[in-house]
Design a protein around this motif. Structure first.
Motif, short mmCIF file in Angstrom:
data_model
loop_
_atom_site.label_atom_id
_atom_site.label_comp_id
_atom_site.label_asym_id
_atom_site.label_seq_id
_atom_site.Cartn_x
_atom_site.Cartn_y
_atom_site.Cartn_z
N TYR A 173 -5.78 -2.36 -0.29
CA TYR A 173 -6.89 -1.93 0.56
C TYR A 173 -7.89 -3.07 0.76
O TYR A 173 -8.36 -3.31 1.88
CB TYR A 173 -7.62 -0.74 -0.07
N ARG A 174 -8.23 -3.77 -0.33
CA ARG A 174 -9.22 -4.86 -0.23
C ARG A 174 -8.74 -5.94 0.71
O ARG A 174 -9.48 -6.40 1.59
CB ARG A 174 -9.49 -5.44 -1.62
N LEU A 208 0.83 -1.20 0.00
CA LEU A 208 0.00 0.00 0.00
C LEU A 208 0.87 1.26 0.00
O LEU A 208 0.60 2.20 -0.77
CB LEU A 208 -0.92 -0.01 1.22
N VAL A 220 -2.98 -0.49 -5.32
CA VAL A 220 -3.53 0.19 -4.15
C VAL A 220 -4.90 -0.40 -3.80
O VAL A 220 -5.20 -0.70 -2.63
CB VAL A 220 -3.63 1.70 -4.40
N ALA A 221 -5.74 -0.59 -4.82
CA ALA A 221 -7.08 -1.16 -4.58
C ALA A 221 -6.99 -2.55 -3.97
O ALA A 221 -7.73 -2.88 -3.03
CB ALA A 221 -7.85 -1.21 -5.90
N ALA A 230 -10.61 3.14 -4.93
CA ALA A 230 -9.35 2.95 -5.66
C ALA A 230 -9.56 2.20 -6.97
O ALA A 230 -8.97 2.57 -8.00
CB ALA A 230 -8.35 2.21 -4.78
N ARG A 244 -10.09 -2.79 4.13
CA ARG A 244 -10.49 -1.38 4.06
C ARG A 244 -11.33 -1.19 2.80
O ARG A 244 -10.90 -0.64 1.79
CB ARG A 244 -9.26 -0.48 4.10
N THR A 245 -12.56 -1.68 2.87
CA THR A 245 -13.37 -1.87 1.67
C THR A 245 -13.82 -0.56 1.02
O THR A 245 -13.92 -0.49 -0.21
CB THR A 245 -14.59 -2.74 1.98
N GLN A 252 -12.21 2.29 0.92
CA GLN A 252 -11.07 2.82 0.19
C GLN A 252 -10.75 1.96 -1.03
O GLN A 252 -10.38 2.48 -2.09
CB GLN A 252 -9.86 2.92 1.12
N ALA A 253 -10.92 0.65 -0.90
CA ALA A 253 -10.71 -0.24 -2.05
C ALA A 253 -11.70 0.08 -3.15
O ALA A 253 -11.35 0.07 -4.34
CB ALA A 253 -10.85 -1.70 -1.61
#
Length: 391
Positions: free
Chosen positions: A72-73, A42, A68-69, A84, A77-78, A80-81
């Protein structure tokens, strides 16, 4: 796991031999190992994403945004995912790059499945496969097809996806793609385990673990060990061996900060202890997994952890009427998530706990369920992701 953490491309070989690589780490992030800790992925991804945006490089923006996505996933951190992968898709579309669009759609579809939005997952993964084919990117097309197969398997639609799993396994073996060979073996093994063919399931899980270990694929190795632990527990009653395997898998999950895999590991530890009649210990692990899944907004894991918790509490003397009411509520939750075998799962639990036939009751408020869980004798109410809010 000797040598884990080194980067490397997959070498040719019929059995998935060679080192595993992370195809979702591209461009400036292409040197990252498949086993790189997610916080590191990340941090690197955000740094390179800012550089790509400042340089006005749309394709590189899409590539870095994909990493990044995915970080996050996998960190749970859904929200933000979700932002992204959509930003990655917009950059890829602006760059008119079909392959990058496909990768972003794959990430979005995988996130939708994780959040329990199966209809949206099918839609996005089908689009990913189409754009991958249109762009000549066979890797992302394979990932998208694998995602479709996994979505159907999770829902319990084995008839629809068993052949696709087998086809993808044959393709992965032919290309020597260790990571996808492991994935396909684990998926097929899980279907055999769920239909009662424990011997075949164990053989496939063990093969997956061996290939993953040779390929230095920590994620695949941890999932395979979890599968082996499940089968030796349910088939052979080997409690301590199963717990030892789960402990080894947990170390791998923690090394990469794989929150979802770790939560499923903890739920499986609850399963193993429950089967052994160690209900108080099982209750603690189910409650822990429930908290972890809820924190990630993962509705399927949340509901399944609660089901284990309800069963454990019933075995510890909880009132039959409250157990029955919880099972009715859980049946509705699991059906709304889209699990085809939800009714069968709940009815089996009801028969096992002696509360069959189940009454027709209204669900309790979420606040009451949470308070009961934290205070001890009751189980928590699950969270259901709102699929309509994903796009």
């Amino acid at each position: 796991m000797a040598g884990a953490g080194q980067a490397g491309r997959v070498e040719a070989g019929p059995g998935g031999r060679g080192k595993a690589s992370a195809a979702e780490y591209q461009g400036a992030l292409g040197s990252l190992s498949v086993n790189a800790p997610l916080p590191e992925v990340l941090a690197r991804g955000l740094k390179e994403l800012r550089a790509a945006e400042e340089a006005g490089d749309l394709r590189e923006t899409a590539r870095c945004g994909l990493a990044v996505a995915e970080a996050y996933r996998r960190l749970g951190r859904t929200e933000q995912a979700d932002r992204a992968w959509k930003a990655s898709y917009r950059a890829a579309r602006a760059a008119r790059h079909a392959g990058a669009m496909a990768w972003a759609l794959w990430s979005g579809g995988t996130l939708a499945r994780q959040r329990g939005a199966f209809r949206l997952a099918y839609r996005l993964l089908r689009l990913a496969a189409q754009w991958g084919e249109r762009g000549g990117d066979v890797v992302v097309r394979g990932y998208a097809l694998a995602g479709l197969a996994e979505t159907g398997r999770i829902q319990g639609d084995y008839a629809a996806v068993e052949e696709l799993h087998e086809q993808l396994l044959a393709e992965a073996r032919r290309r020597g793609e260790a990571r996808h060979t492991v994935w396909a073996l684990e998926g097929i093994a899980q279907m055999h385990r769920n239909t009662g063919d424990y011997d075949r399931a164990l053989t496939l899980f063990e093969e997956a673990a061996q290939i993953a270990e040779r390929a230095e694929d920590l994620r695949g190795w941890a999932w395979a060990l979890r599968g082996v632990a499940d089968v030796v527990s349910v088939r052979d009653g080997e409690v301590e061996r199963a717990l030892s395997l789960l402990s080894r898998a947990e170390e791998a999950c923690r090394s990469m900060n794989l929150r979802g895999a770790l939560a499923f590991n903890h739920k499986m530890r609850g399963n193993v202890l429950y089967r052994a009649g160690r209900y108080e210990e099982a209750r603690g692990w189910y409650a822990r997994a429930w908290e972890e899944f809820e924190d990630m907004a993962e509705p399927r894991g949340t509901a399944l952890s609660r089901l284990g918790l309800v069963k454990s509490l019933s075995r510890l003397g909880r009132e039959r009427a409250r157990t029955a009411a919880d099972l009715v509520e859980l049946g509705g939750v699991l059906e709304r998530i889209g699990l085809r075998h939800a009714g069968e799962m709940v009815q089996k639990a009801a028969a096992e706990l002696g509360v069959d036939p189940l009454p027709q009751t209204r669900p309790r408020p979420r606040e009451r369920a949470r308070a009961e869980k934290l205070s001890g004798p009751q189980a928590p109410a699950p969270t259901v992701a709102d699929a309509a809010g994903l796009l």
